[in-house]
Design a protein around this motif. Structure first.
Motif, PDB file in Angstrom:
ATOM      1  N   GLY A  75      15.560  15.337  14.977  1.00  0.00           N
ATOM      2  CA  GLY A  75      17.261  15.646  15.401  1.00  0.00           C
ATOM      3  C   GLY A  75      17.869  14.149  15.360  1.00  0.00           C
ATOM      4  N   MET A  76      17.305  13.377  15.643  1.00  0.00           N
ATOM      5  CA  MET A  76      17.857  11.939  15.704  1.00  0.00           C
ATOM      6  C   MET A  76      18.090  11.256  14.226  1.00  0.00           C
ATOM      7  N   TYR A  77      16.968  11.330  13.447  1.00  0.00           N
ATOM      8  CA  TYR A  77      17.280  10.782  12.278  1.00  0.00           C
ATOM      9  C   TYR A  77      17.645  11.787  11.441  1.00  0.00           C
ATOM     10  N   THR A  78      17.464  13.099  11.668  1.00  0.00           N
ATOM     11  CA  THR A  78      17.618  14.405  10.681  1.00  0.00           C
ATOM     12  C   THR A  78      16.094  14.399  10.006  1.00  0.00           C
ATOM     13  N   TYR A  79      15.453  15.447   9.535  1.00  0.00           N
ATOM     14  CA  TYR A  79      13.983  15.317   9.158  1.00  0.00           C
ATOM     15  C   TYR A  79      13.948  14.792   7.957  1.00  0.00           C
ATOM     16  N   ALA A  80      14.789  14.825   6.987  1.00  0.00           N
ATOM     17  CA  ALA A  80      14.569  14.228   5.496  1.00  0.00           C
ATOM     18  C   ALA A  80      14.672  12.770   5.727  1.00  0.00           C
ATOM     19  N   ARG A  81      15.219  12.167   6.948  1.00  0.00           N
ATOM     20  CA  ARG A  81      15.016  10.782   6.943  1.00  0.00           C
ATOM     21  C   ARG A  81      14.178  10.053   8.107  1.00  0.00           C
ATOM     22  N   VAL A  82      13.257  10.780   8.576  1.00  0.00           N
ATOM     23  CA  VAL A  82      12.421  10.329   9.560  1.00  0.00           C
ATOM     24  C   VAL A  82      11.457   9.024   8.803  1.00  0.00           C
ATOM     25  N   PRO A  83      11.495   7.939   9.479  1.00  0.00           N
ATOM     26  CA  PRO A  83      10.709   6.653   8.803  1.00  0.00           C
ATOM     27  C   PRO A  83       9.223   7.430   8.452  1.00  0.00           C
ATOM     28  N   LEU A  84       8.536   7.924   9.620  1.00  0.00           N
ATOM     29  CA  LEU A  84       7.383   8.342   9.358  1.00  0.00           C
ATOM     30  C   LEU A  84       7.082   9.283   8.314  1.00  0.00           C
ATOM     31  N   GLY A  85       8.109  10.068   7.983  1.00  0.00           N
ATOM     32  CA  GLY A  85       7.748  11.076   6.965  1.00  0.00           C
ATOM     33  C   GLY A  85       7.815  10.236   5.719  1.00  0.00           C
ATOM     34  N   PHE A  86       8.570   9.208   5.566  1.00  0.00           N
ATOM     35  CA  PHE A  86       8.720   8.247   4.339  1.00  0.00           C
ATOM     36  C   PHE A  86       7.245   7.995   4.039  1.00  0.00           C
ATOM     37  N   GLU A  87       6.525   7.434   5.258  1.00  0.00           N
ATOM     38  CA  GLU A  87       5.386   6.681   5.027  1.00  0.00           C
ATOM     39  C   GLU A  87       4.144   7.914   4.941  1.00  0.00           C
ATOM     40  N   MET A  88       4.288   9.087   5.346  1.00  0.00           N
ATOM     41  CA  MET A  88       3.538  10.255   4.793  1.00  0.00           C
ATOM     42  C   MET A  88       3.576  10.448   3.622  1.00  0.00           C
ATOM     43  N   ALA A  89       4.745  10.583   2.865  1.00  0.00           N
ATOM     44  CA  ALA A  89       4.812  10.752   1.557  1.00  0.00           C
ATOM     45  C   ALA A  89       4.448   9.763   0.850  1.00  0.00           C
ATOM     46  N   GLU A  90       4.350   8.444   1.178  1.00  0.00           N
ATOM     47  CA  GLU A  90       3.682   7.381   0.275  1.00  0.00           C
ATOM     48  C   GLU A  90       2.304   7.503   0.446  1.00  0.00           C
ATOM     49  N   TRP A  91       1.695   8.007   1.500  1.00  0.00           N
ATOM     50  CA  TRP A  91       0.192   7.933   1.713  1.00  0.00           C
ATOM     51  C   TRP A  91      -0.359   9.162   0.831  1.00  0.00           C
ATOM     52  N   LEU A  92       0.501  10.299   0.875  1.00  0.00           N
ATOM     53  CA  LEU A  92       0.034  11.528   0.436  1.00  0.00           C
ATOM     54  C   LEU A  92       0.541  11.713  -1.239  1.00  0.00           C
ATOM     55  N   HIS A  95       6.773  13.550  -3.290  1.00  0.00           N
ATOM     56  CA  HIS A  95       7.925  13.182  -3.631  1.00  0.00           C
ATOM     57  C   HIS A  95       9.221  13.442  -2.738  1.00  0.00           C
ATOM     58  N   ARG A  96       8.947  14.133  -1.504  1.00  0.00           N
ATOM     59  CA  ARG A  96       9.868  14.556  -0.554  1.00  0.00           C
ATOM     60  C   ARG A  96       9.334  14.173   0.769  1.00  0.00           C
ATOM     61  N   ASN A  97      10.212  13.951   1.666  1.00  0.00           N
ATOM     62  CA  ASN A  97      10.040  13.560   3.165  1.00  0.00           C
ATOM     63  C   ASN A  97       9.202  14.705   3.761  1.00  0.00           C
ATOM     64  N   PRO A  98       8.060  14.879   4.264  1.00  0.00           N
ATOM     65  CA  PRO A  98       7.094  15.963   4.861  1.00  0.00           C
ATOM     66  C   PRO A  98       7.422  16.281   6.366  1.00  0.00           C
ATOM     67  N   TYR A  99       8.236  15.396   6.960  1.00  0.00           N
ATOM     68  CA  TYR A  99       8.147  15.424   8.440  1.00  0.00           C
ATOM     69  C   TYR A  99       8.702  16.785   8.805  1.00  0.00           C
ATOM     70  N   ASP A 100       9.478  17.582   8.077  1.00  0.00           N
ATOM     71  CA  ASP A 100       9.925  18.850   8.535  1.00  0.00           C
ATOM     72  C   ASP A 100       8.581  19.781   8.612  1.00  0.00           C
ATOM     73  N   LYS A 101       7.683  19.368   7.687  1.00  0.00           N
ATOM     74  CA  LYS A 101       6.593  20.521   7.870  1.00  0.00           C
ATOM     75  C   LYS A 101       5.718  19.982   9.005  1.00  0.00           C
ATOM     76  N   VAL A 102       5.663  18.688   9.605  1.00  0.00           N
ATOM     77  CA  VAL A 102       5.296  18.523  10.853  1.00  0.00           C
ATOM     78  C   VAL A 102       5.928  19.366  11.985  1.00  0.00           C
ATOM     79  N   GLY A 103       7.059  19.553  11.721  1.00  0.00           N
ATOM     80  CA  GLY A 103       7.844  20.235  12.874  1.00  0.00           C
ATOM     81  C   GLY A 103       7.369  21.520  12.845  1.00  0.00           C
ATOM     82  N   HIS A 104       7.254  22.628  11.658  1.00  0.00           N
ATOM     83  CA  HIS A 104       6.842  23.659  11.429  1.00  0.00           C
ATOM     84  C   HIS A 104       5.545  23.985  11.843  1.00  0.00           C
ATOM     85  N   PHE A 105       4.739  22.998  11.829  1.00  0.00           N
ATOM     86  CA  PHE A 105       3.213  22.959  11.980  1.00  0.00           C
ATOM     87  C   PHE A 105       3.282  23.138  13.506  1.00  0.00           C
ATOM     88  N   PHE A 106       4.027  22.396  14.194  1.00  0.00           N
ATOM     89  CA  PHE A 106       4.056  22.337  15.775  1.00  0.00           C
ATOM     90  C   PHE A 106       4.734  23.747  16.152  1.00  0.00           C
TER      91      PHE A 106
END
Length: 215
Positions: A75-92, A95-106
């Motif tokens: 909510g603070m960053y909005t899901y498409a802008r969460v820094p951790l998501g960008f790092e996850m996208a680089e690791w994996l 081509h998109r920030n996957p932090y929203d999928k973390v949210g839906h997993f939980f």
């Protein structure tokens, strides 16, 4: 057990309250923040109100605590802008920030534990296979309801809902969101059922069980 957990749970409530303040003050988009953290505002008073008479297992409280932080960060960053998501996208190599999928997993993992506890402690269902089936059904219903909420927000807010939807141009975002909720529920059942059963057994020894269904 409930009394011995009270100080820790009070600390958890205080930490979550500070987290809400921190994420709200630093929110990238305030309307999106309200939409994303609304479940936290709903859950905290409910959990406090039911703790004395209907306490839940420690596992469920921990899951809710972690899920709340996932929501507050998103909510603070909005899901498409969460820094951790960008790092996850680089690791994996995504081509998109996957932090929203973390949210839906939980969104699948934690409601699965809550549904399992209510159904099992209330004796609303017999048999472990049927319990697991109904838990998954509840999770998918919750996930579908959330997708309908996103659709309603998109219709009401128009372009203003883009931050909340966080589709990032993915035409299959709704389907993949529900898939990750299903994966979260399945993971929860496979990994935590044994621990959950043991905690519910200990809790039942010192607390009145949830009201049972009529026979």
């Amino acid at each position: 057990m409930p009394t011995s957990r009270t100080p820790s749970l009070l600390v958890a409530v205080a930490v979550l309250s500070c987290g809400l303040l921190w994420s709200g003050v630093n929110a990238y988009d305030v309307p999106t923040w309200w939409l994303e953290v609304l479940p936290v505002f709903m859950a905290l008073p409910l959990l406090c109100a039911t703790y004395k008479n209907l306490p839940l297992t420690t596992l469920v409280y921990v899951g809710i605590f972690v899920h709340a932080w996932v929501l507050m960060v998103g909510g603070m960053y909005t899901y498409a802008r969460v820094p951790l998501g960008f790092e996850m996208a680089e690791w994996l190599g995504l081509h998109r920030n996957p932090y929203d999928k973390v949210g839906h997993f939980f969104q699948g993992c934690v409601p699965a534990l809550v549904a399992r506890e209510i159904l099992q402690r209330g004796a609303y269902v017999q048999g472990r296979k049927m319990l697991a089936f109904l838990v998954v059904c509840v999770v998918l219903a919750v996930s579908a309801s959330y997708e309908l909420l996103e659709w309603a927000a998109a219709m009401a807010l128009g372009q203003g809902a883009d931050e909340f939807l966080a589709t990032q141009g993915d035409p299959w975002d709704t389907q993949s969101d529900m898939l990750f909720a299903l994966i979260g529920a399945s993971t929860s059942l496979l990994v935590f059922s044994g621990l959950h059963d043991r905690q519910m057994a200990r809790l039942s020894k010192c607390q009145t069980p949830l009201p049972t269904s009529e026979q």
